[in-house]
Motif scaffolding. Structure first.
Motif, mmCIF file in Angstrom:
data_model
loop_
_atom_site.group_PDB
_atom_site.id
_atom_site.type_symbol
_atom_site.label_atom_id
_atom_site.label_comp_id
_atom_site.label_asym_id
_atom_site.label_seq_id
_atom_site.Cartn_x
_atom_site.Cartn_y
_atom_site.Cartn_z
ATOM 1 N N LEU A 1 0.793 -1.231 0.000
ATOM 2 C CA LEU A 1 0.000 0.000 0.000
ATOM 3 C C LEU A 1 0.833 1.293 0.000
ATOM 4 N N PRO A 2 1.869 1.414 0.853
ATOM 5 C CA PRO A 2 2.649 2.668 0.819
ATOM 6 C C PRO A 2 3.279 2.939 -0.549
ATOM 7 N N ILE B 1 2.024 1.887 -3.435
ATOM 8 C CA ILE B 1 0.922 2.254 -4.341
ATOM 9 C C ILE B 1 0.561 3.725 -4.129
ATOM 10 N N ILE B 2 0.489 4.122 -2.851
ATOM 11 C CA ILE B 2 0.165 5.526 -2.541
ATOM 12 C C ILE B 2 1.219 6.449 -3.153
#
Lengths: 396, 239
Positions: B110-111, B113-114
């Motif tokens: 997730l980090p 992707i962000i």
């Protein structure tokens, strides 16, 4: 981020299903109401549709639709016939009359008088039946989209009784040989036709112009429309313009007259308002369900959005996620709603209901859903955007 | 590179106004060096979480200066703070805070992707991290299919995946039994500590104090004592 947002959406299956169902319901209602309305409008110009041999319709300059029966002087027919490009021109009379059935019951009919010689404008029926229109007092009867309006008594004892109406007598549908009483004239039914249903629905009586002239209440003029066939290679719109220029009468090509009729209904029919109310109700329900569900979804997942924000997601990314979720349910819900609309509409059409799915019905459904989804997303995105990501720490 | 990852001077923070005002931080002075694991300890309501929120650029301080990784947080706008967090910080939370709809690999990635990395590349890095924390075989498990200890391992992998310079852990062992807590701290020591990275752990769990290079005790919004439970690591050294 869009994929993450959609995975979050799918992960909460109950709200996901609720959102999709809400959108599907709204799009179905809007599209179905639109298609139903289109069906009604199509039925509004059934008289024009069932006379495909007429390329141009000529009428009084004040007439805007087939609903208006302002009649023309007899001379109009020969004036139209004299215009270059006209192959043939036939008169048609429209009128209304209350008919008395054999048991004494009353029913209003639309009377359509067709050309005595060519029978142009007569409904599609067997040649024997159509030719029967030439007989004195003869008429072809048609349900015109109604049900149970053509009932006459079964027993001869209940027919033309001397002791008053036998309204409760057992009945059957009119058939050849039966008689009706119109304006104190006996009318003999020579057959049934099954033309296009009308809007508003009403039973029809087709008869020759001469018979109509005798039976309808006396009037100075009898011809309502002149049906014109254009010569080969002549554009109907050009011919209509030429007829108008030379006769001073209103002349419209078939397609233009259909459009005029629809426009007239839109302006003058109260049914349009009812349809609008139905579509507004559908949109309101859809918006309510969708907005509430999407708002609940977002607020239930605020902690997850806080985590995402804490990990560096910008406001733009959060907005993108919420709108991606709203868009996904909008697309999915619209697809399902339209699919259901087609299936239900097809069944409804087979059942005789006025369902006609034209291009604007899915467009109206899609547009309504788009508006609903954007509004719902705007309402829902607020708490996520205003969210303080510090809530991710347990004690705050 | 600045010798300290975090340098706070006279940091104050008050919540509410008037009679309802609560002063959570009352002039905090704190340094955290690169390569150091600092534990912020103290009773509930002492200001630990507020302080770590300020350091994490999640909460602006009212007064005082706070330089984090050489950046003055007060000079940053909201968007810059978000981007700074995403680029430079990793978080481990008490309640794990994994996204339940995502599997372990997706949570860890997730980090990245962000930060705009391609999904496939991000998931490859995430899979390597999951191997590192011993969960290579559970890469596609959803959080509900993992034990508390396993979830916290995923959270540690998520905190490390984008190679941040500062890792902030909020009560990372509170929801775990003793053995799991010890294992998580072992993992944190062995994976998160690096010469160019600082780790701040907020806790009131005395069982894990021994993992710290330094303990900063905070009471009523002030740091009352800083001590070392064990010899500090050699400068630039790794545990």
């Amino acid at each position: 981020m869009i994929r993450v947002a959609l995975t979050m959406l799918r992960g909460d299956s109950s709200k996901f299903i609720g959102l999709v169902v809400g959108i599907a319901f709204a799009s179905f209602l809007v599209a179905f109401a639109s298609a139903f309305f289109a069906g009604f409008m199509t039925r509004g110009f059934s008289l024009i549709s069932e006379n495909p041999e007429a390329d141009v319709w000529v009428m009084d300059p004040a007439v805007q639709s087939v609903e208006q029966t302002v009649n023309l002087p007899s001379s109009a027919l020969s004036r139209v016939r004299s215009v270059a490009g006209v192959v043939w021109a036939a008169p048609m009379a429209l009128g209304k009359a209350d008919a008395r059935f054999a048991n004494g019951s009353i029913q209003s009919f639309d009377v359509i008088g067709v050309d005595d010689i060519t029978l142009a404008g007569a409904p599609a029926a067997s040649a024997t039946v159509t030719e029967g229109l030439r007989l004195p007092q003869a008429a072809i009867v048609d349900a015109g989209g109604t049900e149970g309006k053509l009932q006459t008594p079964v027993s001869t004892a209940d027919q033309w009784p001397q002791d008053g109406p036998h309204l409760d007598a057992p009945t059957r549908e009119l058939r050849a040989g039966d008689e009706l009483l119109l304006n104190n004239h006996r009318v003999r039914i020579v057959g049934h036709s099954h033309t296009l249903p009308r809007f508003p629905p009403r039973p029809l009586l087709y008869m020759s112009l001469a018979n109509a002239d005798r039976i309808l209440p006396p009037g100075r003029h009898r011809i309502t429309f002149v049906l014109v066939s254009a010569a080969k290679g002549v554009d109907p719109q050009n011919l209509a313009q030429r007829i108008h220029d030379q006769t001073g009468l209103r002349a419209r090509s078939t397609e233009d007259f259909k459009t005029d009729t629809v426009r007239w209904y839109l302006v003058n029919s109260e049914d349009v308002g009812d349809m609008g109310a139905m579509m507004s109700l559908a949109a309101s329900v859809g918006f309510g369900v969708t907005a509430v569900m999407l708002f609940m979804f977002t607020t239930d997942h605020l902690r997850q959005y806080a985590v995402i924000k804490a990990m560096g997601a910008t406001t733009r990314q959060i907005v993108l996620m919420v709108f991606a979720q709203a868009s996904a349910v909008a697309v999915l819900g619209t697809g399902i709603g339209m699919g259901v609309c087609v299936v239900v509409g097809t069944i409804a059409a087979r059942g005789g209901y006025p369902f006609r799915l034209m291009w604007f019905a899915p467009a109206a459904g899609g547009l309504m859903v788009a508006i609903i989804s954007v509004l719902a997303a705007l309402i829902s995105v607020r708490p996520a955007v205003r969210l303080e990501p510090g809530v991710v720490f347990s004690s705050r | 590179m600045s010798p300290v990852a975090v340098a706070c001077r006279g940091v104050e923070k008050t919540f509410g106004t008037g009679a309802a005002a609560t002063q959570a931080l009352r002039g905090i002075d704190l340094d955290v060096a690169y390569g150091e694991l600092l534990m912020l300890v103290g009773p509930s309501g002492s200001g630990k979480t507020t302080l770590v929120s300020v350091i994490a650029a999640l909460l602006p301080q009212d007064r005082g200066d706070c330089l984090v990784l050489g950046q003055d947080l007060r000079a940053m706008g909201k968007k810059d703070r978000a981007l700074f967090r995403g680029r430079s910080m990793g978080f481990v939370f008490q309640a794990f805070n994994l996204l339940p709809a995502l599997d372990a690999t997706e949570n860890v990635s997730l980090p990245l992707i962000i930060a705009g990395q391609r999904r496939r590349d991000a998931q490859k890095v995430a899979a390597d991290l999951l191997d590192l924390v011993g969960l290579g075989g559970r890469a596609h498990a959803r959080p509900r299919e993992l034990s508390g200890g396993q979830q916290q391992r995923v959270a540690i992998a998520r905190a490390l995946v984008h190679k941040p310079k500062l890792i902030l852990c909020d009560e990372p062992t509170s929801n775990l039994d003793h053995d799991s807590g010890q294992a998580i701290m072992d993992l944190l020591i062995h994976t998160a500590r690096a010469p160019d990275r600082a780790v701040v752990v907020v806790t009131h769990d005395p069982r894990i104090f021994g993992f710290a290079d330094r303990l900063a005790r905070i009471e009523d919004g002030r740091i009352v004592r800083t001590d070392s439970p064990r010899p500090a690591p050699a400068p630039g050294g790794q545990a």
